[in-house]
Design an enzyme around this catalytic site. Sequence first.
Site, mmCIF file in Angstrom:
data_model
loop_
_atom_site.group_PDB
_atom_site.id
_atom_site.type_symbol
_atom_site.label_atom_id
_atom_site.label_comp_id
_atom_site.label_asym_id
_atom_site.label_seq_id
_atom_site.Cartn_x
_atom_site.Cartn_y
_atom_site.Cartn_z
ATOM 1 N N LYS A 101 -10.213 18.353 -9.010
ATOM 2 C CA LYS A 101 -10.320 17.702 -7.704
ATOM 3 C C LYS A 101 -11.142 16.407 -7.769
ATOM 4 O O LYS A 101 -11.860 16.165 -8.747
ATOM 5 C CB LYS A 101 -10.935 18.693 -6.715
ATOM 6 C CG LYS A 101 -10.049 19.932 -6.446
ATOM 7 C CD LYS A 101 -10.672 20.833 -5.379
ATOM 8 C CE LYS A 101 -9.772 22.033 -5.071
ATOM 9 N NZ LYS A 101 -10.352 22.886 -4.006
ATOM 10 N N TYR A 159 -1.293 21.645 0.683
ATOM 11 C CA TYR A 159 -2.152 22.674 1.282
ATOM 12 C C TYR A 159 -1.621 23.180 2.632
ATOM 13 O O TYR A 159 -2.390 23.710 3.430
ATOM 14 C CB TYR A 159 -3.583 22.159 1.434
ATOM 15 C CG TYR A 159 -4.439 22.306 0.185
ATOM 16 C CD1 TYR A 159 -4.719 23.568 -0.351
ATOM 17 C CD2 TYR A 159 -4.983 21.199 -0.460
ATOM 18 C CE1 TYR A 159 -5.509 23.723 -1.483
ATOM 19 C CE2 TYR A 159 -5.783 21.345 -1.596
ATOM 20 C CZ TYR A 159 -6.042 22.607 -2.094
ATOM 21 O OH TYR A 159 -6.834 22.762 -3.216
ATOM 22 N N HIS A 170 -8.741 23.512 -8.341
ATOM 23 C CA HIS A 170 -7.804 24.395 -7.634
ATOM 24 C C HIS A 170 -7.037 25.189 -8.677
ATOM 25 O O HIS A 170 -6.708 24.657 -9.738
ATOM 26 C CB HIS A 170 -6.807 23.579 -6.794
ATOM 27 C CG HIS A 170 -5.605 24.390 -6.374
ATOM 28 N ND1 HIS A 170 -5.603 25.164 -5.255
ATOM 29 C CD2 HIS A 170 -4.400 24.584 -6.973
ATOM 30 C CE1 HIS A 170 -4.430 25.792 -5.162
ATOM 31 N NE2 HIS A 170 -3.686 25.445 -6.196
ATOM 32 N N GLU A 181 3.893 25.578 -6.747
ATOM 33 C CA GLU A 181 2.911 24.511 -6.952
ATOM 34 C C GLU A 181 3.220 23.711 -8.213
ATOM 35 O O GLU A 181 3.010 22.495 -8.240
ATOM 36 C CB GLU A 181 1.501 25.105 -6.997
ATOM 37 C CG GLU A 181 1.071 25.632 -5.624
ATOM 38 C CD GLU A 181 -0.315 26.254 -5.609
ATOM 39 O OE1 GLU A 181 -0.747 26.699 -4.532
ATOM 40 O OE2 GLU A 181 -0.984 26.295 -6.668
HETATM 41 P P1 GTP Z 1 -8.070 26.790 -4.319
HETATM 42 O O1 GTP Z 1 -7.878 27.133 -5.742
HETATM 43 O O2 GTP Z 1 -8.467 25.345 -4.112
HETATM 44 O O3 GTP Z 1 -6.936 27.237 -3.435
HETATM 45 O O4 GTP Z 1 -9.383 27.604 -3.902
HETATM 46 P P2 GTP Z 1 -9.509 29.091 -3.452
HETATM 47 O O5 GTP Z 1 -8.220 29.831 -3.598
HETATM 48 O O6 GTP Z 1 -10.711 29.621 -4.154
HETATM 49 O O7 GTP Z 1 -9.866 28.935 -1.904
HETATM 50 P P3 GTP Z 1 -8.901 28.950 -0.615
HETATM 51 O O8 GTP Z 1 -7.473 28.996 -1.017
HETATM 52 O O9 GTP Z 1 -9.429 29.993 0.306
HETATM 53 O O10 GTP Z 1 -9.234 27.537 0.032
HETATM 54 C C1 GTP Z 1 -8.602 26.366 -0.475
HETATM 55 C C2 GTP Z 1 -9.615 25.262 -0.584
HETATM 56 O O11 GTP Z 1 -10.057 24.909 0.714
HETATM 57 C C3 GTP Z 1 -10.918 25.619 -1.337
HETATM 58 O O12 GTP Z 1 -10.834 25.485 -2.721
HETATM 59 C C4 GTP Z 1 -11.877 24.598 -0.772
HETATM 60 O O13 GTP Z 1 -11.732 23.331 -1.402
HETATM 61 C C5 GTP Z 1 -11.413 24.478 0.667
HETATM 62 N N1 GTP Z 1 -12.214 25.340 1.536
HETATM 63 C C6 GTP Z 1 -12.201 26.692 1.608
HETATM 64 N N2 GTP Z 1 -13.090 27.132 2.511
HETATM 65 C C7 GTP Z 1 -13.678 26.017 3.019
HETATM 66 C C8 GTP Z 1 -14.676 25.782 4.015
HETATM 67 O O14 GTP Z 1 -15.233 26.710 4.608
HETATM 68 N N3 GTP Z 1 -15.011 24.474 4.261
HETATM 69 C C9 GTP Z 1 -14.412 23.434 3.620
HETATM 70 N N4 GTP Z 1 -14.765 22.171 3.909
HETATM 71 N N5 GTP Z 1 -13.460 23.607 2.693
HETATM 72 C C10 GTP Z 1 -13.115 24.874 2.395
HETATM 73 MG MG MG Z 2 -6.314 29.147 -2.810
#
Ligand code: GTP
Ligand code: MG
Length: 138
Positions: free
Chosen positions: A9, A49, A115, A126
């Site tokens: 990222k 996303y 990610h 993806e």
């Molecule tokens: P990814 O691999 O990026 O998908 O991460 P993840 O699977 O661990 O998390 P998730 O899919 O729940 O959320 C996707 C992305 O959204 C996260 O990696 C973060 O960058 C962002 N994100 C998640 N929760 C928050 C939050 O509470 N605040 C903010 N600003 N961003 C968030």
């Molecule tokens: Mg995720």
Amino acid sequence: TERTLSIIKPDATKRNLTGKINAKFEDAGLRIVAQKRLHLTKAQAGKFYEVHAERPFYDELCEFMASGPVVAQVLEGEGAIAKNREVMGATNPADAAAGTIRAEFAESVGENSVHGSDAAETAKEEISFFFSGLEIVG
Ligand code: GTP
Ligand code: MG
């Protein structure tokens, strides 16, 4: 062997951490079989996303993902999806296990350096969002 989509990222590319993050993947036995650096538009980030469109942080997330270059990559290996998520660590770096990418490099729950696809079906979608078959060399 399995494949998964990884993104380094903007917070990480900004701090010149691409090599250190790739070393974590390779040390864990994941092979980088495709890789490219690109700067997403906010609309492209929004499309990627889309599943999070209803989440309160969606706009902030898309803004962030378009704030600088990313490195999109395909990682290959035995159980690559789960292994990658293990190497990444928990979403919130405060909860991430020692030695994981997010524990070492992430700045916050939003700006969390990487990610990784979360399941076989999303990995497939993806990967094809970023790469054609010709660009993946196993
Ligand atoms: P990814 O691999 O990026 O998908 O991460 P993840 O699977 O661990 O998390 P998730 O899919 O729940 O959320 C996707 C992305 O959204 C996260 O990696 C973060 O960058 C962002 N994100 C998640 N929760 C928050 C939050 O509470 N605040 C903010 N600003 N961003 C968030
Ligand atoms: Mg995720």
